[in-house]
Design a protein around this motif. Structure first.
Motif, PDB file in Angstrom:
ATOM      1  N   ALA A  33      14.282  17.419   2.673  1.00 46.80           N
ATOM      2  CA  ALA A  33      14.309  18.758   2.075  1.00 46.80           C
ATOM      3  C   ALA A  33      13.313  18.860   0.928  1.00 46.80           C
ATOM      4  N   LYS A  34      13.208  17.801   0.132  1.00 44.68           N
ATOM      5  CA  LYS A  34      12.247  17.806  -0.974  1.00 44.68           C
ATOM      6  C   LYS A  34      10.817  17.841  -0.451  1.00 44.68           C
ATOM      7  N   ILE A  35      10.550  17.077   0.617  1.00 44.37           N
ATOM      8  CA  ILE A  35       9.195  17.041   1.176  1.00 44.37           C
ATOM      9  C   ILE A  35       8.803  18.396   1.740  1.00 44.37           C
ATOM     10  N   LEU A  36       9.764  19.111   2.294  1.00 44.56           N
ATOM     11  CA  LEU A  36       9.470  20.437   2.840  1.00 44.56           C
ATOM     12  C   LEU A  36       9.363  21.505   1.761  1.00 44.56           C
ATOM     13  N   LEU A  37      10.169  21.424   0.742  1.00 46.74           N
ATOM     14  CA  LEU A  37      10.269  22.495  -0.238  1.00 46.74           C
ATOM     15  C   LEU A  37       9.291  22.359  -1.406  1.00 46.74           C
ATOM     16  N   ALA A  38       9.166  21.180  -1.972  1.00 45.92           N
ATOM     17  CA  ALA A  38       8.399  21.010  -3.208  1.00 45.92           C
ATOM     18  C   ALA A  38       6.914  21.376  -3.070  1.00 45.92           C
ATOM     19  N   PRO A  39       6.213  20.927  -2.037  1.00 46.24           N
ATOM     20  CA  PRO A  39       4.785  21.294  -1.973  1.00 46.24           C
ATOM     21  C   PRO A  39       4.550  22.794  -1.828  1.00 46.24           C
ATOM     22  N   SER A  40       5.383  23.461  -1.038  1.00 50.30           N
ATOM     23  CA  SER A  40       5.183  24.901  -0.867  1.00 50.30           C
ATOM     24  C   SER A  40       5.471  25.661  -2.158  1.00 50.30           C
ATOM     25  N   VAL A  41       6.499  25.272  -2.881  1.00 47.93           N
ATOM     26  CA  VAL A  41       6.802  25.913  -4.159  1.00 47.93           C
ATOM     27  C   VAL A  41       5.669  25.650  -5.153  1.00 47.93           C
ATOM     28  N   ALA A  42       5.158  24.420  -5.166  1.00 49.59           N
ATOM     29  CA  ALA A  42       4.070  24.077  -6.082  1.00 49.59           C
ATOM     30  C   ALA A  42       2.805  24.870  -5.760  1.00 49.59           C
ATOM     31  N   LEU A  43       2.484  25.010  -4.481  1.00 53.29           N
ATOM     32  CA  LEU A  43       1.281  25.759  -4.100  1.00 53.29           C
ATOM     33  C   LEU A  43       1.395  27.233  -4.468  1.00 53.29           C
ATOM     34  N   VAL A  44       2.561  27.811  -4.223  1.00 50.14           N
ATOM     35  CA  VAL A  44       2.748  29.223  -4.555  1.00 50.14           C
ATOM     36  C   VAL A  44       2.674  29.432  -6.066  1.00 50.14           C
ATOM     37  N   ALA A  45       3.353  28.585  -6.837  1.00 46.31           N
ATOM     38  CA  ALA A  45       3.350  28.745  -8.297  1.00 46.31           C
ATOM     39  C   ALA A  45       1.951  28.527  -8.868  1.00 46.31           C
ATOM     40  N   GLY A  46       1.271  27.478  -8.418  1.00 46.55           N
ATOM     41  CA  GLY A  46      -0.083  27.223  -8.901  1.00 46.55           C
ATOM     42  C   GLY A  46      -1.044  28.333  -8.515  1.00 46.55           C
ATOM     43  N   GLY A  47      -0.907  28.835  -7.297  1.00 43.99           N
ATOM     44  CA  GLY A  47      -1.757  29.940  -6.853  1.00 43.99           C
ATOM     45  C   GLY A  47      -1.517  31.214  -7.636  1.00 43.99           C
ATOM     46  N   LEU A  48      -0.252  31.495  -7.948  1.00 46.13           N
ATOM     47  CA  LEU A  48       0.060  32.688  -8.737  1.00 46.13           C
ATOM     48  C   LEU A  48      -0.538  32.597 -10.147  1.00 46.13           C
ATOM     49  N   VAL A  49      -0.388  31.443 -10.768  1.00 39.90           N
ATOM     50  CA  VAL A  49      -0.947  31.278 -12.110  1.00 39.90           C
ATOM     51  C   VAL A  49      -2.464  31.389 -12.056  1.00 39.90           C
ATOM     52  N   PHE A  50      -3.062  30.754 -11.065  1.00 39.18           N
ATOM     53  CA  PHE A  50      -4.515  30.819 -10.918  1.00 39.18           C
ATOM     54  C   PHE A  50      -4.966  32.264 -10.714  1.00 39.18           C
ATOM     55  N   GLY A  51      -4.273  32.993  -9.837  1.00 39.48           N
ATOM     56  CA  GLY A  51      -4.629  34.386  -9.572  1.00 39.48           C
ATOM     57  C   GLY A  51      -4.417  35.302 -10.759  1.00 39.48           C
ATOM     58  N   LEU A  52      -3.365  35.058 -11.528  1.00 41.46           N
ATOM     59  CA  LEU A  52      -3.098  35.892 -12.702  1.00 41.46           C
ATOM     60  C   LEU A  52      -4.076  35.611 -13.840  1.00 41.46           C
TER      61      LEU A  52
END
Length: 115
Positions: A33-52
């Motif tokens: 569950a961690k392998i499936l969830l953590a990278p996607s959450v990290a990519l979305v959060a990092g992308g949002l900060v980068f975009g903002l």
């Protein structure tokens, strides 16, 4: 709620060995569950900060370095938070499941006094 006499009661935060062994048996599921969830959450959060932050960046290498550092830091923090969330939630669900195996509580009549 006390389930044992004072002599046999477990210390706060300590669980019996059988329960801990059962919880440890579920480690591969939690890891998946961690392998499936953590990278996607990290990519979305990092992308949002980068975009903002993209419209307000300073020009040049220094501004790019600061923005990339903030985005990476946010991504790592979000991934770690997702892993903690999986652990905490799985522990709570496990304890709720184990508590369901106990018999329901019932009120007993008070002992009658002779006299």
């Amino acid at each position: 709620m006390i389930t044992f006499c004072k002599r046999h009661a477990l210390a706060p935060g300590v669980r019996c060995d059988n329960c801990e062994h059962d919880y440890a048996d579920e480690l591969p599921t939690r890891r998946s569950a961690k392998i499936l969830l953590a990278p996607s959450v990290a990519l979305v959060a990092g992308g949002l900060v980068f975009g903002l932050l993209l419209p307000i960046t300073f020009g040049g290498a220094v501004g790019s370095l600061i923005m990339a550092g903030l985005a990476c830091g946010t991504a790592v923090s979000a991934g770690a938070g997702a892993c903690r969330l999986v652990e905490r939630t799985s522990r709570a669900l496990f304890l709720r499941e184990k508590a369901g195996s106990l018999p329901p509580a019932r009120l007993l009549p008070s002992p009658r006094r002779p006299g």
